[in-house]
Design an enzyme around this catalytic site. Structure first.
Site, PDB file in Angstrom:
ATOM      1  N   TRP A 162       0.820  -1.222   0.000  1.00 35.00           N
ATOM      2  CA  TRP A 162       0.000   0.000   0.000  1.00 35.00           C
ATOM      3  C   TRP A 162       0.852   1.270   0.000  1.00 35.00           C
ATOM      4  CZ3 TRP A 162      -3.883  -2.457  -1.448  1.00 35.00           C
ATOM      5  CH2 TRP A 162      -4.370  -3.588  -0.804  1.00 35.00           C
ATOM      6  N   ILE A 362     -28.830  11.888  -4.441  1.00 31.02           N
ATOM      7  CA  ILE A 362     -29.552  13.073  -4.905  1.00 31.02           C
ATOM      8  C   ILE A 362     -29.568  13.136  -6.430  1.00 31.02           C
ATOM      9  CG2 ILE A 362     -29.435  15.603  -5.004  1.00 31.02           C
ATOM     10  CD1 ILE A 362     -28.519  15.512  -2.048  1.00 31.02           C
ATOM     11  N   GLU A 388      -3.738   5.623   6.498  1.00 25.67           N
ATOM     12  CA  GLU A 388      -3.158   6.380   7.618  1.00 25.67           C
ATOM     13  C   GLU A 388      -3.968   6.210   8.897  1.00 25.67           C
ATOM     14  OE1 GLU A 388      -1.225  10.093   7.035  1.00 25.67           O
ATOM     15  OE2 GLU A 388      -1.479   9.964   4.867  1.00 25.67           O
TER      16      GLU A 388
END
Length: 408
Positions: A162, A362, A388
Site C-alpha cells: 500500500w 440526490i 493512515e
C-alpha cells in the site's frame, strides 16, 4: 504562538484562491481521464511544479504557517479538484513528513529536495510502513534492518505494501524493525536512496478509487543503505532503544514509534483532504438539486432533498472546524490530550463517505454513471476511512487517550 482564528489572513486567502484556480482549471478537466487510465498523471504533476505548487518551498511555507492552517487549506482545495490526482501531487509529502518528524537537519536538507526534483525533471517519494500482515497492527511488522558495523551500512529485507508512489519513487522512506523484542518500540525509519540495489516494485494495485495515484508493493532484498540514512542517526536510535528496554522492564511510559510519529503529524491533513472531496460532491449535488426539475419544480423544493443538503453542509463545516483546531494545536505545540488529531481524521473521513453517498443519491441514476463526477468522488472517499489509520484505529486511539490506556 498564533491565536486560534476562523478568519484567514490575506496571504492565506490568496493561496487558497490560487490553488482553487489550479484545481478548477488543471486538475478537474483531467480527472476523468487519469481515473480511467489508472496511471500517475505526470503531466499534471509537472504543471503543478511549473507554477510552484509541487515544490519543497511551497509545502515548507504552508507547513510553517504560524496559524497551522496553511496545509489544511491547501489540501482541501487540491482535493476539491480531484482526490486521485491531488494525491499524486501531495503523496510525496508523507515521505517528507517522515523525514521532518524523525530526521536530522542535515538529512532534511539533503533528502527532501531529492524527493521533488524540479519543474523540468519532477520526482516523487514514497513512505513505506504497511506490510501484508502489518497494517493497523504496526507491532507485527516484519521488515528487518540489520546493522553491518564493519561497513557502516544497514541491510533491509522485507515487503512493504500500500505504498503511494512505491517503486516509482526517487526516494523511499522505509520503516523497519531493528529490535524485534521491543515490538513497535523497536522500529526505525530509513532513507533508501535512488537506484539502491535490492529495492524493487512488487504488485501494482488496481484500486476502487484514487486510481490516478500509484499504489504498489515495495520489495527489499538485501538492500544496503549507508549508516547516515538512518533517520535521526544511530546515536539517537541507541539511546531510544535503551530507554525502551528500561521502560519495558519497569513498565514505565511508552516510547514514540517512528511510523506513528509520521501518522500523528499527518492525520489533520488527511482530514482536510476528506473535507475537500466532501465539499466537491456537496456542491455538485446542490447545483443539480437547484436545476433538476421533477413534478414541475426543482427537486431542492422537496424536504427530503433539502434536509439532506442541510445535513451535508453542516457535517462538512463541522469536519473543517475539527481539522483546523487540530492543525492549529499541532502548530502551537499543544499536545493532543484528547486525540484531537485522530478526532479530526475520523470525523472528516466518515463525513466524506456519507456526503458523497448522499450526493450520488440526490443525482439518482445520473449519480450512478461516470457522466457525473460524484460517482468517482464516492469511490475516492472510501480511502479516507482506511489509509493512515482506519476509522476503527482512530476510535481506539481516541478511547485510549481519554482513558489513559497505552496506545500500542
Amino acid at each position: 504562538m498564533a491565536e486560534f482564528t476562523l478568519d484567514l489572513n490575506d496571504d492565506q486567502k490568496q493561496v487558497r484562491d490560487w490553488l482553487h484556480g489550479f484545481a478548477a482549471d488543471v486538475i478537474r478537466p483531467a480527472a476523468s481521464e487519469w481515473d480511467e487510465r489508472e496511471e500517475t498523471p505526470w503531466p499534471v504533476i509537472q504543471e503543478a511544479a511549473k507554477v510552484g505548487i509541487y515544490s519543497l518551498d511551497f509545502y515548507a511555507q504552508q507547513f510553517f504557517d504560524p496559524t497551522g492552517l496553511g496545509i489544511p487549506v491547501a489540501m482541501e482545495e487540491l482535493f476539491w479538484g480531484d482526490a486521485g490526482i491531488a494525491l499524486s501531487i501531495v503523496g510525496t509529502g508523507l515521505a517528507a513528513v517522515g523525514v521532518l518528524a524523525n530526521g536530522t537537519e542535515e538529512q532534511i536538507g539533503t533528502w527532501i529536495p531529492q524527493m521533488y526534483g524540479d519543474a523540468n525533471d519532477v520526482k516523487v517519494a514514497a513512505f513505506c510502513s504497511s506490510e501484508p500482515d502489518a497494517g493497523s497492527d504496526v507491532g507485527s511488522m516484519r521488515t528487518r534492518a540489520v546493522y553491518d558495523e564493519a561497513k557502516d551500512e544497514w541491510i533491509l529485507n522485507g515487503t512493504k505494501t500500500w505504498a503511494t508512489n512505491g517503486g516509482i519513487a526517487n526516494v523511499h522512506v522505509v520503516v523497519a524493525v531493528v529490535d524485534p523484542e521491543l515490538g513497535s518500540k523497536g522500529h526505525a525509519s530509513f532513507i533508501v536512496p535512488p537506484a539502491t540495489p535490492g529495492l524493487s516494485q512488487g504488485q501494482k494495485f488496481k484500486k476502487h478509487g484514487i486510481r490516478a495515484s500509484h499504489t504498489a508493493e515495495v520489495v527489499l532484498e538485501d538492500a544496503r543503505v549507508p549508516g547516515h540514512c538512518l533517520l535521526g542517526g544511530k546515536e539517537k536510535l541507541d539511546e531510544r532503544l535503551a530507554r525502551a528496554r528500561e521502560r519495558a522492564k519497569s513498565g514505565g511510559e511508552r516510547v514514540k514509534n517512528a511510523a506513528m510519529a509520521t501518522f500523528e503529524a499527518s492525520r489533520p491533513a488527511v482530514g482536510a483532504m476528506a473535507v475537500g472531496t466532501a465539499r466537491a460532491a456537496y456542491e455538485v449535488a446542490l447545483d443539480y438539486a437547484k436545476t433538476r426539475t421533477q413534478f414541475g419544480r426543482p427537486i431542492i423544493d422537496n424536504q427530503g432533498i433539502a434536509f439532506q443538503l442541510a445535513d451535508m453542509r453542516t457535517r462538512i463545516d463541522a469536519a473543517r472546524l475539527l481539522v483546523w483546531r487540530a492543525s492549529w494545536m499541532a502548530s502551537a505545540g499543544k499536545p493532543f490530550t484528547s486525540a484531537e488529531g485522530s478526532m479530526s481524521k475520523l470525523f472528516a473521513s466518515e463525513t466524506a463517505k456519507s456526503v458523497t453517498a448522499q450526493a450520488v443519491q440526490i443525482l439518482g441514476g445520473n449519480g450512478f454513471t461516470r457522466e457525473y463526477p460524484v460517482e468517482r468522488m464516492h469511490r475516492d472517499a472510501a480511502i479516507y476511512t482506511i489509509f493512515e489509520g482506519t476509522s476503527e484505529i482512530q476510535r481506539l486511539v481516541i478511547a485510549r487517550t481519554l482513558s489513559g490506556m497505552p496506545i500500542r
